[in-house]
Design an enzyme around this catalytic site. Structure first.
Site, mmCIF file in Angstrom:
data_model
loop_
_atom_site.group_PDB
_atom_site.id
_atom_site.type_symbol
_atom_site.label_atom_id
_atom_site.label_comp_id
_atom_site.label_asym_id
_atom_site.label_seq_id
_atom_site.Cartn_x
_atom_site.Cartn_y
_atom_site.Cartn_z
ATOM 1 N N TYR A 225 0.843 -1.215 0.000
ATOM 2 C CA TYR A 225 0.000 0.000 0.000
ATOM 3 C C TYR A 225 0.871 1.255 0.000
ATOM 4 O O TYR A 225 0.683 2.160 -0.822
ATOM 5 C CB TYR A 225 -0.906 -0.037 1.241
ATOM 6 C CG TYR A 225 -1.819 1.157 1.416
ATOM 7 C CD1 TYR A 225 -3.067 1.207 0.800
ATOM 8 C CD2 TYR A 225 -1.446 2.243 2.231
ATOM 9 C CE1 TYR A 225 -3.913 2.303 0.976
ATOM 10 C CE2 TYR A 225 -2.285 3.335 2.407
ATOM 11 C CZ TYR A 225 -3.513 3.360 1.781
ATOM 12 O OH TYR A 225 -4.348 4.443 1.951
ATOM 13 N N LYS B 55 1.402 4.157 -2.984
ATOM 14 C CA LYS B 55 1.196 5.583 -2.689
ATOM 15 C C LYS B 55 2.484 6.369 -2.986
ATOM 16 O O LYS B 55 2.433 7.474 -3.525
ATOM 17 C CB LYS B 55 0.772 5.785 -1.230
ATOM 18 C CG LYS B 55 -0.577 5.176 -0.883
ATOM 19 C CD LYS B 55 -1.697 5.839 -1.647
ATOM 20 C CE LYS B 55 -3.075 5.501 -1.119
ATOM 21 N NZ LYS B 55 -4.143 6.023 -1.980
HETATM 22 N N1 LIG Z 1 -9.457 5.449 4.517
HETATM 23 C C1 LIG Z 1 -8.381 5.833 5.176
HETATM 24 O O1 LIG Z 1 -8.270 5.681 6.410
HETATM 25 C C2 LIG Z 1 -7.262 6.485 4.427
HETATM 26 C C3 LIG Z 1 -6.119 6.876 5.140
HETATM 27 C C4 LIG Z 1 -5.095 7.543 4.452
HETATM 28 C C5 LIG Z 1 -5.216 7.787 3.102
HETATM 29 N N2 LIG Z 1 -6.335 7.368 2.424
HETATM 30 C C6 LIG Z 1 -6.408 7.685 0.996
HETATM 31 O O2 LIG Z 1 -7.128 8.898 0.865
HETATM 32 C C7 LIG Z 1 -7.809 8.931 -0.408
HETATM 33 C C8 LIG Z 1 -9.282 9.260 -0.161
HETATM 34 O O3 LIG Z 1 -9.799 8.266 0.708
HETATM 35 P P1 LIG Z 1 -11.381 8.081 0.931
HETATM 36 O O4 LIG Z 1 -11.543 7.275 2.149
HETATM 37 O O5 LIG Z 1 -12.069 9.382 0.773
HETATM 38 O O6 LIG Z 1 -11.721 7.162 -0.326
HETATM 39 P P2 LIG Z 1 -13.123 6.443 -0.621
HETATM 40 O O7 LIG Z 1 -14.176 6.931 0.281
HETATM 41 O O8 LIG Z 1 -12.859 4.984 -0.677
HETATM 42 O O9 LIG Z 1 -13.445 7.035 -2.078
HETATM 43 C C9 LIG Z 1 -12.638 6.738 -3.148
HETATM 44 C C10 LIG Z 1 -13.157 7.339 -4.427
HETATM 45 O O10 LIG Z 1 -12.518 6.619 -5.509
HETATM 46 C C11 LIG Z 1 -13.524 6.121 -6.375
HETATM 47 N N3 LIG Z 1 -13.155 4.849 -6.972
HETATM 48 C C12 LIG Z 1 -12.753 3.719 -6.367
HETATM 49 N N4 LIG Z 1 -12.555 2.740 -7.281
HETATM 50 C C13 LIG Z 1 -12.859 3.275 -8.495
HETATM 51 C C14 LIG Z 1 -12.856 2.782 -9.828
HETATM 52 N N5 LIG Z 1 -12.512 1.531 -10.115
HETATM 53 N N6 LIG Z 1 -13.226 3.611 -10.826
HETATM 54 C C15 LIG Z 1 -13.597 4.893 -10.555
HETATM 55 N N7 LIG Z 1 -13.622 5.430 -9.309
HETATM 56 C C16 LIG Z 1 -13.245 4.622 -8.296
HETATM 57 C C17 LIG Z 1 -14.745 5.936 -5.491
HETATM 58 O O11 LIG Z 1 -15.892 5.841 -6.301
HETATM 59 P P3 LIG Z 1 -17.170 4.982 -5.804
HETATM 60 O O12 LIG Z 1 -17.806 5.821 -4.735
HETATM 61 O O13 LIG Z 1 -17.987 4.839 -7.034
HETATM 62 O O14 LIG Z 1 -16.643 3.682 -5.260
HETATM 63 C C18 LIG Z 1 -14.669 7.195 -4.636
HETATM 64 O O15 LIG Z 1 -15.153 8.314 -5.341
HETATM 65 C C19 LIG Z 1 -7.578 7.566 -1.035
HETATM 66 O O16 LIG Z 1 -6.512 7.645 -1.937
HETATM 67 C C20 LIG Z 1 -7.172 6.687 0.152
HETATM 68 O O17 LIG Z 1 -6.322 5.623 -0.253
HETATM 69 C C21 LIG Z 1 -7.361 6.735 3.062
#
Ligand SMILES: NC(=O)c1ccc[n+]([C@@H]2O[C@H](COP(=O)([O-])OP(=O)(O)OC[C@H]3O[C@@H](n4cnc5c(N)ncnc54)[C@H](OP(=O)(O)O)[C@@H]3O)[C@@H](O)[C@H]2O)c1
Length: 217
Positions: free
Chosen positions: A123, A127
């Site tokens: 992961y 990133k």
């Molecule tokens: N979650 C955590 O604790 C965490 C911590 C640190 C960093 N991050 C990073 O921060 C960023 C934002 O996180 P988040 O939690 O806001 O993400 P999220 O809620 O999982 O949303 C991700 C977005 O990406 C889209 N997506 C996923 N797969 C896709 C595909 N195959 N085609 C088109 N769109 C797709 C989703 O669309 P759909 O709604 O249609 O699925 C959604 O709009 C990400 O890069 C994540 O890795 C997350």
């Protein structure tokens, strides 16, 4: 007055950012590119639903001042490393190339705390790779946002985030001193920091770690 393209507007951070961009007087137009429709109606909003493998077909939409990319998936959803790389590396890098080609001056990408190309963890490696690939393109202004664990309201349950949310509320004193950077970030704080930074008009590449997110929010 500025224009923005938001990629990932249905996600936890993306939803918050969309809301803030639409409320912000300095943005006159906000375009979203998603794979499913968004139930938001606003005069400033133009939305396009696409298959992200065809991102090139909507290159004209990238003629904006700022592109925000909050895309991402999880291994649980992606199922294979290849699918994970597609969402967390290929799509953001394609978007960054299109943005630069169409003249966007600012690009924001949300990666994660610990992003590192040489990490032993897949992961963090992905990133780190996406950060490096976008940095190489040479945007006038690039912001790499590295949150800790994200917290906020999701329709789906994510075990790690639920535990993080519980610990943050029950034991806030844990995140003092050297452990401060591990304090989970509220998705809305990440979105606020991104919006505020986009209005600063700075040039250069900036890495915004979790504690700084709290400062800029
Ligand atoms: N979650 C955590 O604790 C965490 C911590 C640190 C960093 N991050 C990073 O921060 C960023 C934002 O996180 P988040 O939690 O806001 O993400 P999220 O809620 O999982 O949303 C991700 C977005 O990406 C889209 N997506 C996923 N797969 C896709 C595909 N195959 N085609 C088109 N769109 C797709 C989703 O669309 P759909 O709604 O249609 O699925 C959604 O709009 C990400 O890069 C994540 O890795 C997350």
């Amino acid at each position: 007055m500025k224009t923005a393209l938001l990629i990932g507007a249905t996600g936890l951070v993306g939803k918050e950012l969309l809301h803030k961009l639409l409320e912000c007087d300095q943005y006159e137009k906000v375009i979203t590119v998603t794979r499913r429709p968004i139930e938001v109606v606003n005069d400033k909003l133009e939305q396009l639903v696409i298959n992200f493998d065809d991102l090139d077909k909507c290159r004209k939409l990238f003629e904006v001042d700022t592109v925000f990319c909050t895309l991402g998936t999880t291994m649980k959803k992606a199922k294979t490393k290849r699918n994970f790389v597609k969402v967390d590396f290929d799509y953001p890098v394609n978007a960054a190339k299109l943005a630069l080609d169409r003249g966007a001056s600012q690009f924001f990408i949300v990666t994660a705390m610990g992003a590192n190309q040489h990490s032993p963890f897949f992961y963090n490696q992905v990133k780190g790779n996406v950060e490096a690939a976008i940095e190489q393109l040479g945007f006038p202004t690039l912001y790499i946002i590295r949150p800790s664990l994200l917290i906020g309201h999701r329709n789906e349950g994510r075990f790690g985030e639920d535990v993080g949310q519980f610990i943050t509320k029950a034991l806030p004193f844990l995140f003092k001193g050297p452990l401060q950077k591990y304090q989970p970030n509220e998705a809305r704080s990440v979105a606020s920091a991104m919006l505020n930074l986009s209005l600063k008009e700075q040039t250069g590449t900036f890495i915004v770690e979790s504690e700084l997110i709290e400062e800029y929010k």
